[in-house]
Design an enzyme around this catalytic site. Structure first.
Site, mmCIF file in Angstrom:
data_model
loop_
_atom_site.group_PDB
_atom_site.id
_atom_site.type_symbol
_atom_site.label_atom_id
_atom_site.label_comp_id
_atom_site.label_asym_id
_atom_site.label_seq_id
_atom_site.Cartn_x
_atom_site.Cartn_y
_atom_site.Cartn_z
ATOM 1 N N TYR A 1 0.783 -1.255 0.045
ATOM 2 C CA TYR A 1 -0.044 0.095 0.037
ATOM 3 C C TYR A 1 0.852 1.095 -0.020
ATOM 4 O O TYR A 1 1.664 1.546 0.702
ATOM 5 C CB TYR A 1 -0.607 -0.141 1.288
ATOM 6 C CG TYR A 1 -1.848 1.228 1.437
ATOM 7 C CD1 TYR A 1 -2.758 1.495 0.555
ATOM 8 C CD2 TYR A 1 -1.618 2.118 2.449
ATOM 9 C CE1 TYR A 1 -3.490 2.519 0.638
ATOM 10 C CE2 TYR A 1 -2.423 3.274 2.439
ATOM 11 C CZ TYR A 1 -3.654 3.321 1.462
ATOM 12 O OH TYR A 1 -4.201 4.649 1.555
ATOM 13 N N ASP B 1 9.417 2.921 -0.528
ATOM 14 C CA ASP B 1 8.247 3.514 0.222
ATOM 15 C C ASP B 1 8.884 3.261 1.795
ATOM 16 O O ASP B 1 8.445 2.095 2.192
ATOM 17 C CB ASP B 1 7.090 3.057 -0.063
ATOM 18 C CG ASP B 1 6.112 3.937 0.442
ATOM 19 O OD1 ASP B 1 6.286 4.438 1.542
ATOM 20 O OD2 ASP B 1 4.819 3.602 0.252
ATOM 21 N N LYS C 1 4.764 9.510 8.385
ATOM 22 C CA LYS C 1 4.595 8.864 10.029
ATOM 23 C C LYS C 1 5.406 9.431 10.814
ATOM 24 O O LYS C 1 5.323 10.696 11.375
ATOM 25 C CB LYS C 1 4.376 7.300 9.735
ATOM 26 C CG LYS C 1 3.356 6.791 8.929
ATOM 27 C CD LYS C 1 2.891 5.237 9.110
ATOM 28 C CE LYS C 1 1.907 4.825 8.233
ATOM 29 N NZ LYS C 1 0.605 4.881 8.781
HETATM 30 N N1 PLP Z 1 2.930 4.253 2.145
HETATM 31 C C1 PLP Z 1 3.062 3.383 3.129
HETATM 32 C C2 PLP Z 1 4.041 2.288 3.094
HETATM 33 C C3 PLP Z 1 2.020 3.409 4.255
HETATM 34 O O1 PLP Z 1 2.064 2.558 5.016
HETATM 35 C C4 PLP Z 1 0.991 4.585 3.966
HETATM 36 C C5 PLP Z 1 0.142 4.717 4.916
HETATM 37 O O2 PLP Z 1 0.041 3.748 5.939
HETATM 38 C C6 PLP Z 1 1.006 5.307 2.940
HETATM 39 C C7 PLP Z 1 2.269 5.150 2.206
HETATM 40 C C8 PLP Z 1 0.124 6.608 2.855
HETATM 41 O O3 PLP Z 1 0.511 7.436 3.925
HETATM 42 P P1 PLP Z 1 -0.557 8.467 4.408
HETATM 43 O O4 PLP Z 1 -1.673 7.623 4.896
HETATM 44 O O5 PLP Z 1 -0.121 9.465 5.363
HETATM 45 O O6 PLP Z 1 -1.308 9.039 3.107
#
Ligand code: PLP
Length: 442
Positions: free
Chosen positions: A151, A246, A278
């Site tokens: 995700y 990511d 985060k």
């Molecule tokens: N990338 C990863 C690995 C994530 O776990 C998340 C959210 O949980 C995101 C991107 C997206 O971040 P946001 O919820 O701040 O848009």
């Protein structure tokens, strides 16, 4: 005054708020997983949090194993972070100009991670969306490779499901995403070297980037097979594509840099772009993407790839992030790692004792419990993760909640700990595990 705690939790206050929320907000929540759809029951409306604990509007207290889905590395309401935030807010909350805290946070991030330069945004979604745009702008190519079960936020082109067969183009994973948005996305099975080779053999000259969770935490924790990230980095380099790691979830959480501290730093390779979020916002909306200087130089106003944000680098958010990172010392990581191991072992022991087949997987201090059947000896990808007995998780989750332990309300999530999870908090979790394991067995 706090309502007296009876043995059975009252959830009347949460239920009333949930009903009011439903009247004015789709599903009653502002992010779907909060609605408890995967586990059923009344989502707890939280009134306050301190250290390792959440208190809901009915006065129930829970040890928190969600930590705001990762950000609260130091625990809730850390005194020094709050002081820094109060001081920053008193100077005004947003100016739409460059500020000192964003420079200092960028310096801290560059010092801790394999990025030369960094650009701030307000969410992980924006970070991955912008990284993809930059990768396409830099390479002049359009195809993006992602992995099933990873995700990256709700970016149109990344909300894609695998088409039928390997190395076929993706189909939208949700109504509202045009087929054109995912037509340039290839979805491959995670940890599958051959699938990556095949995709590059067929489309190598057209692939702008491979994006992957540095260690997936959004299908439960599925660590990269040894050398998998290095292989992705090498393969991208060999074909003139960019490797986008990511680290929104893992960054500054599993080590002082992130997952890269567990593999790239040891093996001697660097991703071309990294996305972060985060922990670096300290509980405020702050995220970032960064990477190689020559790639980042393509970004507006230095280069032609446009990207911007009214609240990007917000002084209160970046102050909170900076305070958090400065307090995230080696001792903090050592404490969380140790607590995580203790909990992994305790959860496994209780489930074993109750005769519940399961698998605990981890990367650094992030871990999750898969309620898979006995014959599953590892969960390397989304397909295998999907064989979980979610009914068992549901029973386990509610038994923990009843005993005052707040787990992520889905079987496909990581459990998160913080520096504030002390012996008292850990004991409370550990003593709740046997009854929850028995509930899962029923
Ligand atoms: N990338 C990863 C690995 C994530 O776990 C998340 C959210 O949980 C995101 C991107 C997206 O971040 P946001 O919820 O701040 O848009």
């Amino acid at each position: 005054p706090q309502p007296a705690r009876s043995t059975a939790q009252s959830t009347a206050g949460s239920a009333a708020l949930f009903e009011r929320a439903h009247a004015v907000t789709p599903g009653g929540v502002n992010s779907p997983v909060r609605a408890f759809n995967a586990v059923g029951g009344t989502p707890r409306f939280i009134e306050s949090a301190r250290g390792a604990y959440l208190t809901d509007v009915d006065g129930n207290e829970y040890v928190d194993l969600v930590c705001s889905w990762g950000p609260m590395l130091l625990g809730h309401a850390h005194r020094d972070v709050l002081a820094a935030v109060a001081e920053a807010a008193a100077r005004g909350t947003s100016y739409g100009t460059p500020t000192r805290p964003e420079v200092e946070l960028a310096e801290e991030i560059v010092a801790r991670t394999p990025v030369d330069k960094v650009r701030f945004v307000s969410s992980g979604t924006e970070a991955t969306m912008s990284a993809i745009r930059l990768a396409r702008g830099f390479t002049g190519r359009e195809l993006v490779v992602k992995f099933a079960g990873c995700y990256h936020g709700h970016v149109d082109s990344l909300l894609a499901s695998a088409g039928s067969g390997l190395a076929t183009f993706a189909v939208p994973g949700t109504p509202g995403v045009p087929a054109a948005s995912t037509a340039a996305t290839l979805v491959l099975p995670y940890n599958d070297v051959e699938a990556v080779r095949a995709a590059f053999a067929e489309h190598g000259d057209d692939i702008a980037c491979v994006i992957t969770e540095a260690a997936p935490g959004n299908m439960g924790v599925v660590p990269p097979a040894p050398g998998f990230n290095a292989f992705l980095a090498e393969t991208c380099a060999a074909h003139g594509a960019l490797f986008v790691s990511d680290e929104v979830m893992t960054g500054f959480r599993v080590t002082r840099s992130g997952q890269w501290g567990l593999d790239g730093a040891v093996e001697g390779w660097r991703p071309d772009l990294v996305t972060l979020g985060k922990v670096m916002g300290g509980g405020f909306p702050a995220a970032a993407f960064g990477g190689r200087a020559d790639v980042m130089a393509m970004l507006s106003p230095e280069g032609p790839v446009y990207q911007a944000g009214t609240l990007s680098g917000n002084p209160v958010a970046t102050t909170a992030g900076l305070a958090t990172l400065r307090l995230a010392t080696d001792d903090v990581y050592a404490h969380i790692d140790k607590a995580s191991l203790l909990l992994q072992e305790a959860a496994s022991a209780s489930l074993r004792e109750a005769g519940v087949p399961h698998l605990v997987q981890s990367t650094g201090n992030m871990f999750s419990v898969f309620f898979v059947e006995e014959d599953v000896t590892s969960v390397p990808n989304f397909e295998v993760a999907g064989t979980q007995r979610v009914d068992r998780f549901r029973a386990f989750f509610h038994a923990m909640l009843e005993q005052g332990v707040y787990l992520p309300p889905s079987a496909f999530e990581s459990w998160f700990l913080s520096a504030a999870h002390d012996d008292r908090a850990l004991d409370k979790i550990i003593s709740a595990l046997p009854a929850a394991a028995r509930a899962a067995a029923a």
